[in-house]
Structures are given as structure tokens and as C-alpha cells.
Design an enzyme around this catalytic site. Structure first.
Site, PDB file in Angstrom:
ATOM      1  N   PHE A 160      18.722 107.001 -70.626  1.00 46.40           N
ATOM      2  CA  PHE A 160      18.657 106.966 -71.953  1.00 46.40           C
ATOM      3  C   PHE A 160      18.061 105.635 -72.482  1.00 46.40           C
ATOM      4  O   PHE A 160      17.466 105.340 -73.529  1.00 46.40           O
ATOM      5  CB  PHE A 160      19.910 106.926 -72.769  1.00 46.40           C
ATOM      6  CG  PHE A 160      20.941 105.773 -72.503  1.00 46.40           C
ATOM      7  CD1 PHE A 160      20.797 104.641 -73.470  1.00 46.40           C
ATOM      8  CD2 PHE A 160      21.905 105.830 -71.457  1.00 46.40           C
ATOM      9  CE1 PHE A 160      21.486 103.567 -73.058  1.00 46.40           C
ATOM     10  CE2 PHE A 160      22.588 104.672 -71.478  1.00 46.40           C
ATOM     11  CZ  PHE A 160      22.317 103.605 -71.974  1.00 46.40           C
ATOM     12  N   LYS A 184      12.013 115.863 -68.351  1.00 53.52           N
ATOM     13  CA  LYS A 184      13.352 116.286 -68.982  1.00 53.52           C
ATOM     14  C   LYS A 184      13.771 114.776 -69.522  1.00 53.52           C
ATOM     15  O   LYS A 184      14.526 113.972 -68.797  1.00 53.52           O
ATOM     16  CB  LYS A 184      14.454 116.610 -67.973  1.00 53.52           C
ATOM     17  CG  LYS A 184      15.327 117.704 -68.398  1.00 53.52           C
ATOM     18  CD  LYS A 184      16.392 117.165 -69.307  1.00 53.52           C
ATOM     19  CE  LYS A 184      17.399 116.062 -68.662  1.00 53.52           C
ATOM     20  NZ  LYS A 184      18.177 115.412 -69.703  1.00 53.52           N
ATOM     21  N   GLU A 187      19.089 113.210 -73.066  1.00 48.33           N
ATOM     22  CA  GLU A 187      19.527 113.977 -74.115  1.00 48.33           C
ATOM     23  C   GLU A 187      20.143 113.055 -75.211  1.00 48.33           C
ATOM     24  O   GLU A 187      20.237 113.581 -76.475  1.00 48.33           O
ATOM     25  CB  GLU A 187      20.669 115.008 -73.918  1.00 48.33           C
ATOM     26  CG  GLU A 187      21.784 114.450 -73.353  1.00 48.33           C
ATOM     27  CD  GLU A 187      21.798 114.193 -71.933  1.00 48.33           C
ATOM     28  OE1 GLU A 187      20.774 113.792 -71.250  1.00 48.33           O
ATOM     29  OE2 GLU A 187      22.910 114.415 -71.259  1.00 48.33           O
ATOM     30  N   SER A 238      22.611 107.275 -63.569  1.00 49.63           N
ATOM     31  CA  SER A 238      23.703 106.706 -63.128  1.00 49.63           C
ATOM     32  C   SER A 238      23.534 107.051 -61.429  1.00 49.63           C
ATOM     33  O   SER A 238      23.226 107.996 -61.140  1.00 49.63           O
ATOM     34  CB  SER A 238      24.914 107.163 -63.778  1.00 49.63           C
ATOM     35  OG  SER A 238      24.885 108.395 -63.682  1.00 49.63           O
ATOM     36  N   CYS A 293      19.230  98.376 -66.412  1.00 48.76           N
ATOM     37  CA  CYS A 293      19.625  98.689 -64.678  1.00 48.76           C
ATOM     38  C   CYS A 293      19.236  97.221 -64.368  1.00 48.76           C
ATOM     39  O   CYS A 293      19.656  96.847 -63.153  1.00 48.76           O
ATOM     40  CB  CYS A 293      18.834  99.518 -64.041  1.00 48.76           C
ATOM     41  SG  CYS A 293      16.954  99.155 -63.954  1.00 48.76           S
ATOM     42  N   GLU A 394      30.145  99.558 -62.787  1.00 48.49           N
ATOM     43  CA  GLU A 394      28.877  99.394 -63.690  1.00 48.49           C
ATOM     44  C   GLU A 394      29.432  99.408 -65.217  1.00 48.49           C
ATOM     45  O   GLU A 394      29.738 100.682 -65.561  1.00 48.49           O
ATOM     46  CB  GLU A 394      27.649 100.249 -63.637  1.00 48.49           C
ATOM     47  CG  GLU A 394      26.522 100.059 -64.595  1.00 48.49           C
ATOM     48  CD  GLU A 394      25.368 101.124 -64.063  1.00 48.49           C
ATOM     49  OE1 GLU A 394      25.388 102.165 -63.725  1.00 48.49           O
ATOM     50  OE2 GLU A 394      24.362 100.517 -64.324  1.00 48.49           O
TER      51      GLU A 394
HETATM   52  P1  NAD Z   1      22.903 109.670 -66.667  1.00 46.71           P
HETATM   53  O1  NAD Z   1      22.942 109.463 -65.035  1.00 46.71           O
HETATM   54  O2  NAD Z   1      23.962 109.835 -67.256  1.00 46.71           O
HETATM   55  O3  NAD Z   1      21.675 110.517 -66.766  1.00 46.71           O
HETATM   56  C1  NAD Z   1      20.527 110.518 -66.519  1.00 46.71           C
HETATM   57  C2  NAD Z   1      19.842 111.877 -66.570  1.00 46.71           C
HETATM   58  O4  NAD Z   1      20.398 112.801 -65.571  1.00 46.71           O
HETATM   59  C3  NAD Z   1      19.831 112.300 -68.033  1.00 46.71           C
HETATM   60  O5  NAD Z   1      18.538 112.931 -68.252  1.00 46.71           O
HETATM   61  C4  NAD Z   1      20.842 113.550 -67.948  1.00 46.71           C
HETATM   62  O6  NAD Z   1      20.637 114.489 -68.697  1.00 46.71           O
HETATM   63  C5  NAD Z   1      20.903 113.905 -66.369  1.00 46.71           C
HETATM   64  N1  NAD Z   1      22.106 114.210 -65.879  1.00 46.71           N
HETATM   65  C6  NAD Z   1      23.618 113.669 -66.401  1.00 46.71           C
HETATM   66  N2  NAD Z   1      24.327 114.274 -65.541  1.00 46.71           N
HETATM   67  C7  NAD Z   1      23.643 115.419 -64.793  1.00 46.71           C
HETATM   68  C8  NAD Z   1      24.146 115.874 -63.401  1.00 46.71           C
HETATM   69  N3  NAD Z   1      25.452 116.405 -63.196  1.00 46.71           N
HETATM   70  N4  NAD Z   1      23.148 116.708 -62.855  1.00 46.71           N
HETATM   71  C9  NAD Z   1      21.954 116.834 -63.178  1.00 46.71           C
HETATM   72  N5  NAD Z   1      21.444 115.961 -64.176  1.00 46.71           N
HETATM   73  C10 NAD Z   1      22.352 115.028 -64.946  1.00 46.71           C
HETATM   74  O7  NAD Z   1      22.348 108.058 -66.886  1.00 46.71           O
HETATM   75  P2  NAD Z   1      22.232 107.332 -68.359  1.00 46.71           P
HETATM   76  O8  NAD Z   1      23.303 106.908 -68.768  1.00 46.71           O
HETATM   77  O9  NAD Z   1      21.283 107.933 -69.220  1.00 46.71           O
HETATM   78  O10 NAD Z   1      21.515 106.200 -67.786  1.00 46.71           O
HETATM   79  C11 NAD Z   1      21.938 105.006 -67.739  1.00 46.71           C
HETATM   80  C12 NAD Z   1      21.970 104.706 -66.148  1.00 46.71           C
HETATM   81  O11 NAD Z   1      20.741 104.715 -65.646  1.00 46.71           O
HETATM   82  C13 NAD Z   1      22.728 103.274 -65.667  1.00 46.71           C
HETATM   83  O12 NAD Z   1      23.576 103.590 -64.583  1.00 46.71           O
HETATM   84  C14 NAD Z   1      21.563 102.570 -65.154  1.00 46.71           C
HETATM   85  O13 NAD Z   1      22.018 101.300 -64.218  1.00 46.71           O
HETATM   86  C15 NAD Z   1      20.694 103.450 -64.708  1.00 46.71           C
HETATM   87  N6  NAD Z   1      19.281 103.099 -64.677  1.00 46.71           N
HETATM   88  C16 NAD Z   1      18.949 102.986 -63.495  1.00 46.71           C
HETATM   89  C17 NAD Z   1      17.548 102.318 -63.279  1.00 46.71           C
HETATM   90  C18 NAD Z   1      17.069 101.978 -61.960  1.00 46.71           C
HETATM   91  O14 NAD Z   1      15.857 101.527 -61.839  1.00 46.71           O
HETATM   92  N7  NAD Z   1      17.861 102.003 -61.117  1.00 46.71           N
HETATM   93  C19 NAD Z   1      16.594 102.382 -64.485  1.00 46.71           C
HETATM   94  C20 NAD Z   1      17.277 102.464 -65.667  1.00 46.71           C
HETATM   95  C21 NAD Z   1      18.535 103.062 -65.655  1.00 46.71           C
END
Ligand code: NAD
Length: 493
Positions: A160, A184, A187, A238, A293, A394
Site C-alpha cells: 500500500f 495486483k 487493496e 510485509s 520500508c 515493525e
Molecule cells: P502486505 O504484506 O499486507 O500486503 C502486500 C500485498 O500482499 C498486497 O497486495 C496484499 O493484497 C497481498 N497479500 C496480503 N496477504 C496475503 C497473503 N496471505 N497471501 C498472498 N498475498 C497477500 O503489506 P502492506 O501492508 O501492503 O505493505 C506494507 C509492508 O510492505 C511493510 O511491511 C513494509 O516494510 C513493506 N515494504 C517493503 C518494501 C521493501 O522494499 N522491502 C517496500 C515497500 C513496503
């Protein structure tokens, strides 16, 4: 009130982009996407059905056969047009990022710049890095040639917090290299990429099926990975989900890049120039409301700098203007959702319970004009111990946890041992020797030296180690090798 941009109030139910057409989903499962400053729904996000995922992948697979045969110079023309479309709609897309995510308009404009920079880099690498090698006469009469070929359909799964930039860590590279994709979006913040895809669809004229967009959550991601024609997945989000995606991709024999979460430490040495460092430290912890991140999370002081630093840091943080990111002068927007706000508040409460001392507490913030917004002020904890949740988990919000150490060795040990994240670590110092030690010994993929957010430009890979990254090839320029495969031909004449 200063400049307030007026975005469209509601984007209705989002459609899917499948085979060049925007189509309604048949799904009954929907979720609201919010404007977090107003606390109001601005779009309904349908969660795609398995058959809709299949339709999107089938369209991409069919498009691939034609797209891979489009000559590279012609594919580049599409990217030039994509770049123009993003520039043309720069202000509108920046506004939508702020509207759906909450970050300030300046931060959204920065995100847009980085988005476009990735198109530039994809254009520039298409010839240089995608070209193969030839070795003439490796043996009598025998020549050997290596080419890099596109592989087919890739799934791009997004978080997000950078709703446009992160998809563009991958989209332009996959496209220029001859692959087709299904994106994708998150959401929670699906609107910016939806609008960008609309402009690209209308103004770039990509062949149908090369770029597809489908919304949803876990089920859509899993169906994408499992689909026979999907060759690989890029994931940013995450750590638990990154690991799940990486494992599933492995099980199904797919390529994967999986970027996970972070808990970044910012070390301040006693020889740091505090007057120059403070604005950068403040922006590291509280820029994007801490939802980056590469945000600072643990502030690690070394030696006697602690007391002076805390005073200056707390004073600068308390002066930050928190508000609707579309208003001029606002330095920190809301967090992305009510759920995120509650989670972050929970961490502040448990931090106090664990015995840490809040020297600023963002929980009490009330903005009269935005009573329903998901706002929190900057929170700074002092007296945090390495075993506390505050220093380990985190939090992904505007919360700084301060840990005191006596030496650089102790600070490095703390970073490498107290959490298993390894996204970024920063040091503020005027000693080149300390900076060098730090750079070499810290187990993180991105290192900042007198810089608050060490975000690699698109010309560099976006690193990450330990639980912050699973895979070998990284985002941005490294994807040239991810989106192509090497084929070696040995011939004798
Ligand atoms: P999230 O893991 O909740 O969701 C990321 C994506 O995964 C979304 O599109 C979501 O729909 C999908 N998703 C969620 N649960 C799933 C599952 N069980 N199986 C498959 N897909 C699933 O992350 P978020 O809250 O959208 O983003 C924030 C996180 O992203 C933080 O942890 C942040 O540190 C990380 N982040 C990391 C980087 C990096 O480069 N390391 C960059 C940006 C954000």
C-alpha cells in the site's frame, strides 16, 4: 487554509483491465478504499474470482506470443509514450496518491519522480543489459552465443505504501524486455495505479493483454502464482507474506523476488553535526508518517550525544505540521487506515507498559477540520531496551524508539542481533573511518551515511537482506535478469 487540491470525490467500483478492456468484476466480495485524511471511502475494490484471474493470465499469455516478436526499438517507443503519459498526468496522479494514501503532496510528487525514473532506466537498459554475448571460435569452427529471452507472464504484487512507484520498479522493465504482466495492486491503495493504467491504456496503445490489472487479496495472489502460464512473481510487502509468496513460488517452480518488511536503525555518533542531521533524522522517522520500508524506526545513540540529540529531535518533531497532505505546508499526513492507527496506538501503549519513556506522544492529536481522519502525531520513546517489542517489531508508523549504546561496536552488534530485518541502516558521523566500519559490518541491503532515507535510484538495485528480502535479483535495474532467461547456443560450421 493554503492550496487544497480537489481530486475526484469517488471512483466507484474499480474495474479490472483484462486484454485491453476495462471490465466489471462478478465478485460479490468488496472492500472500501479510503481517503485517510477524511476517513471516507473513495472507491470499492472487488476481490477477483479465480476465473477472472485465469482470464487475465490467459490474455497476458496470448499477448506474449506477439509482444516478444515486437522489435526492441518499437517496444521502446511504447515506453517513451508511457513516460509522456505519466508526465502529462503528473499532478493528477500525485494528487490521487495523496488522496488514497495520505502522504503529503510533496511526498507524492517525489514518488511520481521515482516512478518516471524507473521508466527512464528501463528505456536505457533495454539495449545495454538485455543484449547477449558472443564468443567466436571457442574451439575450431565452433562459436558460442548467449541471448537473453523474455519468459512470458509475470505477476506483480504491490504494497500500500508506494502505490505507483513500487509497481514501476517492475512494470517498465518487464514490458520493454518482451514479457507481459498481471498487476495486483494493494487493496488499500488501488486508485493511483488504476488511474495510471487508464492513462497508459488510452494514450500508449500497448497491444491488448500486455498489461493487465486485477484487484483482490490473498486468493488472487495465490491463483496468480499457481497458474501454469505465470513464470514468476514480484512481491513487495510485509515479511510474513513475502515468505509465504516466496515459498509458494518455489513450490510451483516459479521465479520470485520477495521484498519484506523492515526495522531500520539510525545510529548517531557523538561527532555528528546535529544541526545538519536533525531535519534529515526527522524526515527519516516521520516522513510518509513512518510508513516507508526505508523509514527510521530505532534511533541508536552512541556515547554522550544522547541528551542533546533527544532535546533537538523532540523539539523538531513537535513542531511538525500534521494534516491533510493536500494542503500546502503540511509535513506529515495521516496513517493509511483506521486499523493501522489502532495497531500503532497499541504499540505506543504496550511500549509504555514495557517501561519505555514517551518524550512526545502522538496519540492525543485531534484535527478539528478532519475529525474522522486517521491522524497520529510523531511519537518518540526514550529508554527502549533491545528486548522490548518497541525495538523488535515493525510498527510502520510515526514512532521512534531510542536505544543508548556506548560504542560503534555495540551499535553494530545491536543492529545485527536485535532483529532479523536487514533493509536499511544509517549512520550520522563526521568520521570516515566509523562510516566505513558501519557500511562493511552492518547486515542490511541499503546503507545511509549522513542521509535519512537511503533510497537507491532506479539505476541501482533496491537491496535488502535477511528477513527483508527473499531472492537473488532485486527490484529496479536488477530485474533485467529476472525478466529474461539466458539461452546459450553452441554452433559448428
Ligand atoms: P502486505 O504484506 O499486507 O500486503 C502486500 C500485498 O500482499 C498486497 O497486495 C496484499 O493484497 C497481498 N497479500 C496480503 N496477504 C496475503 C497473503 N496471505 N497471501 C498472498 N498475498 C497477500 O503489506 P502492506 O501492508 O501492503 O505493505 C506494507 C509492508 O510492505 C511493510 O511491511 C513494509 O516494510 C513493506 N515494504 C517493503 C518494501 C521493501 O522494499 N522491502 C517496500 C515497500 C513496503
Amino acid at each position: 487554509m493554503a492550496r487544497i487540491l480537489q481530486p475526484v470525490a469517488n471512483y466507484a467500483t474499480l474495474q479490472f483491465l483484462i486484454n485491453g478492456n476495462w471490465v466489471d468484476s462478478e465478485s460479490q466480495e468488496k472492500q472500501g478504499a479510503f481517503n485517510p485524511a477524511l476517513g471516507k471511502v473513495i472507491a470499492e475494490v472487488p476481490f477477483g474470482l479465480d476465473e477472472e484471474v485465469t482470464r487475465a493470465v490467459d490474455a497476458a499469455a496470448e499477448a506474449f506470443e506477439g509482444w516478444r516478436n515486437v522489435p526492441v526499438p518499437e517496444r521502446l517507443e511504447y515506453l517513451f509514450r508511457m513516460r509522456e503519459a505519466l508526465e502529462r498526468h503528473f499532478q493528477e496522479l500525485s494528487t490521487i496518491i495523496t488522496q488514497n494514501h495520505g502522504k503529503t503532496i510533496e511526498e507524492s510528487e517525489g514518488e511520481m519522480r521515482r516512478t518516471i525514473e524507473n521508466v527512464d532506466v528501463a528505456i536505457s537498459v533495454a539495449y545495454t543489459l538485455a543484449k547477449g554475448n558472443t564468443l567466436d571460435q571457442i574451439a575450431p569452427g565452433i562459436d558460442e552465443t548467449m541471448t537473453k529471452e523474455p519468459l512470458g507472464v509475470f505477476a506483480i504484487v504491490c504494497p500500500f505504501n508506494f502505490p505507483l512507484m513500487v509497481p514501476f520498479w517492475f512494470i517498465p522493465y518487464a514490458i520493454v524486455l518482451g514479457d507481459s504482466i498481471v498487476v495486483k495492486p494493494s487493496e488499500i491503495t488501488p486508485v493511483p495505479i488504476q488511474r495510471a493504467a487508464k492513462f497508459i491504456g488510452d494514450e500508449v496503445g500497448l497491444p491488448p493483454g500486455v498489461l493487465n490489472v486485477i484487484h483482490g487479496g490473498r486468493q488472487v495472489v495465490e491463483s496468480l502464482i499457481k497458474h501454469r502460464d505465470v513464470k514468476g512473481v514480484t512481491f513487495v510487502g510485509s515479511t510474513p507474506v513475502a515468505r509465504h509468496v516466496y515459498r509458494l513460488a518455489g513450490e510451483y517452480g516459479k521465479r520470485a523476488i520477495a521484498n519484506g518488511g523492515a526495522k531500520n536503525s539510525v545510529v548517531v555518533m557523538s561527532d555528528a553535526d546535529l544541526n545538519h542531521s536533525i531535519p534529515s533524522i526527522v524526515s527519516s522517522f516521520f516522513g510518509n508518517a513512518g510508513q516507508r520500508c526505508l523509514a527510521g524506526a530505532n534511533l541508536v545513540t552512541v556515547g554522550e550525544v544522547h541528551d542533546g540529540l533527544m532535546k533537538k529531535f523532540a523539539s523538531a518533531a513537535s513542531r511538525m505540521k500534521v494534516g491533510n497532505g493536500l494542503e500546502e505546508g503540511v509535513q506529515m499526513g495521516p496513517v493509511v487506515s483506521r486499523k493501522a492507527k489502532e495497531r500503532i496506538q497499541g504499540y505506543i501503549e504496550s511500549g509504555i507498559g514495557e517501561g519505555a519513556k514517551p518524550i512526545t506522544d502522538g496519540r492525543g492529536l485531534r484535527l478539528l477540520e478532519y475529525p474522522e481522519g486517521f491522524f497520529l502525531g510523531p511519537t518518540i520513546f526514550d529508554g527502549v531496551a533491545p528486548e522490548m517489542k518497541l525495538s523488535k517489531d515493525e510498527i510502520f508508523g510515526p514512532v521512534a524508539s531510542t536505544l543508548e549504546t556506548e560504542s560503534l561496536d555495540e551499535a553494530i552488534e545491536l543492529i545485527n542481533r536485535s532483529t532479523n530485518y536487514g533493509n536499511m541502516a544509517n549512520i550520522y558521523t563526521s568520521s570516515g573511518r566509523a562510516a566505513r566500519e558501519f557500511r562493511r559490518r552492518v547486515e542490511a541491503g541499503n546503507i545511509g551515511i549522513n542521509i535519512g532515507v537511503a533510497a537507491p535510484a532506479a539505476y541501482f538495485p533496491f537491496g535488502g537482506r535477511r528477513d527483508s528480502f527473499y531472492g537473488v535479483l532485486h527490484a529496479q535495474v536488477d530485474t533485467v535478469d529476472f525478466f529474461t532467461d539466458k539461452k546459450v547456443v553452441v554452433s559448428k560450421w
